[in-house]
Design an enzyme around this catalytic site. Structure first.
Site, PDB file in Angstrom:
ATOM      1  N   LYS A 197       0.858  -1.177   0.000  1.00  0.00           N
ATOM      2  CA  LYS A 197       0.000   0.000   0.000  1.00  0.00           C
ATOM      3  C   LYS A 197       0.896   1.229   0.000  1.00  0.00           C
ATOM      4  CE  LYS A 197      -3.642   2.365   2.605  1.00  0.00           C
ATOM      5  NZ  LYS A 197      -4.479   2.323   3.822  1.00  0.00           N
ATOM      6  N   LYS A 251      -2.005  -1.453  -3.845  1.00  0.00           N
ATOM      7  CA  LYS A 251      -2.870  -0.274  -3.796  1.00  0.00           C
ATOM      8  C   LYS A 251      -2.005   0.984  -3.878  1.00  0.00           C
ATOM      9  CE  LYS A 251      -6.176   2.142  -0.814  1.00  0.00           C
ATOM     10  NZ  LYS A 251      -6.850   2.183   0.499  1.00  0.00           N
TER      11      LYS A 251
END
Length: 327
Positions: A197, A251
Site C-alpha cells: 500500500k 494499492k
C-alpha cells in the site's frame, strides 16, 4: 507491393472475432465493491468528491448489498464511519460498533451469497487520523497497534466477516492477526493483506468518505510504502505471504501496474488490486466535462489491471461495470 501472409488484423475484423481471441477478460466475478456505512444518519449521504458513492445507513446498506448480490458481484468490502472517535480508535473493536452491527445485518440479509470483507484499520476511528496508536512523541507505535488490530480482527470475525483486510501497513500485522484469529477459533476467516500500500496522493476522496483528517497536517509516509520503491514493495508482499496472508493486494492499481506484474510473476496466491478513490474521481470529473466516456474508460482500466496480473479488483465502478456486462 508484396504483403505478408500473416495479417494480424484478420482476427480484429468483427466483435465476435475479437471476443474469440481476447487474452484478458473482466467479468463480474472479478469485482469487489467498496461500501461505506455511517453511524447515526437517517438517509444515505452523498460524498461530493466521489460522485455516485454514498455513506450508507444500515438499512440502505442492506438494500445495496442485496442488489449487488443480484448482479452477481461476489464480494463487498466494508468501511465504517463511527459517531465518535478517540485516541485508540476503540469503536473499531466495539461489539456494537458500526461495522460489527452492519456485518450482522448483512449476514442476515445475504447469507453466504456474498463474501463480506472488512477493512481492518484504525484511521477511521482515531481522533488523530493515523492508522495506529501514537507513542509519547506522537509517532505511530507499531507493536502497540498490532495488539489493537488483533482485537479488531476478533470483533469483525465474530460479527460475520469472511475476510479481514488489514490496511495499516504495520510491520507484522498479518502474523498478529492470524494468531489472534486462530487462537479465537476463527480458523476459516481469511486475510486479504494490503501488502503493498503506497503513500499515494490518490486517496483524498476516500478520506472525505470516512471523515479522516490527519492531525497537525501529518502524513503516513513513515509506514505506507514509498512510491519510488518497487523492490521494497515485493519484500513487503513476500513477508505477508510468509506471515499467513491468503490474498495479497497492491494499492493503488493503475499507477502501480508494474508491481502487480512483478507480484504475479513471483506469487501464486490470489492478487487483489485497489482501483482507488482518486482513480475513480478523475474519470468521473473528466466524464462530467464531456471529455471521456466514464464506463468505457473504467472498463479499459480494469482490463489493464487484470492484464497486469490481478485476480480481483476493488473498484467503486463495481456496480456500474456489472450492469454494463449484464448488458
Amino acid at each position: 507491393m508484396s504483403f505478408p501472409q500473416r495479417r494480424l488484423r484478420r482476427l480484429r475484423r468483427t466483435p465476435a472475432l475479437r471476443r474469440l481471441v481476447a487474452e484478458t477478460r473482466v467479468t463480474v466475478d472479478d469485482l469487489v465493491a467498496p461500501l461505506f456505512v455511517r453511524e447515526g444518519i437517517d438517509e444515505p449521504q452523498p460524498i461530493p468528491s466521489l460522485p455516485g458513492v454514498v455513506q450508507h445507513t444500515r438499512d440502505s446498506l442492506r438494500k445495496e448489498v442485496r442488489e449487488l448480490a443480484s448482479l452477481g458481484i461476489p464480494a463487498a468490502i466494508l468501511f465504517g464511519v463511527p459517531a465518535r472517535k478517540d485516541a485508540q480508535g476503540s469503536a473499531a473493536w466495539d461489539p456494537d460498533g458500526i461495522v460489527q452491527v452492519a456485518l450482522s445485518d448483512l449476514r442476515d440479509e445475504v447469507g453466504d451469497d456474498l463474501v463480506l470483507i472488512t477493512d481492518l484499520c484504525l484511521d477511521e476511528y482515531t481522533d488523530h487520523g493515523h492508522c495506529g496508536v501514537l507513542d509519547g512523541a506522537g509517532r505511530v507505535d507499531n507493536d502497540a497497534t498490532l495488539e489493537l488490530y488483533a482485537e479488531v480482527a476478533l470483533a469483525q470475525a465474530g460479527a460475520g466477516a469472511d475476510i479481514v483486510a488489514p490496511s495499516g501497513m504495520m510491520d507484522g500485522q498479518v502474523a498478529a492477526i492470524r494468531d489472534a484469529l486462530d487462537d479465537g477459533g476463527h480458523h476459516e476467516v481469511a486475510i486479504l493483506a494490503y501488502a503493498a500500500k503506497f503513500a499515494s496522493a490518490l486517496y483524498g476522496p476516500f478520506r472525505d468518505a470516512v471523515d479522516v483528517t490527519i492531525a497537525d497536517g501529518g502524513d503516513r509516509r513513515g509506514y505506507q510504502q514509498d512510491p519510488a520503491n518497487a523492490r521494497e514493495a515485493m519484500e513487503e508482499i513476500r513477508l505477508d505471504v510468509l506471515e499467513g496472508a491468503d490474498i495479497v493486494m497492491v494499492k493503488p492499481a493503475m499507477v502501480y501496474l508494474d508491481v502487480i506484474c512483478r507480484a504475479r510473476a513471483e506469487i501464486d496466491l490470489p492478487i487483489a488490486a485497489y482501483h482507488v478513490s482518486g482513480e475513480y474521481s478523475m474519470i468521473r470529473a473528466a466524464a462530467a466535462n464531456g471529455w471521456i466516456d466514464a464506463t468505457a474508460v473504467a472498463l479499459e482500466q480494469l482490463v489493464a489491471i487484470r492484464r497486469a496480473g490481478a485476480d480481483l479488483v476493488l473498484t467503486y465502478f463495481a456496480r456500474e461495470i456489472a450492469e454494463e456486462l449484464a448488458g
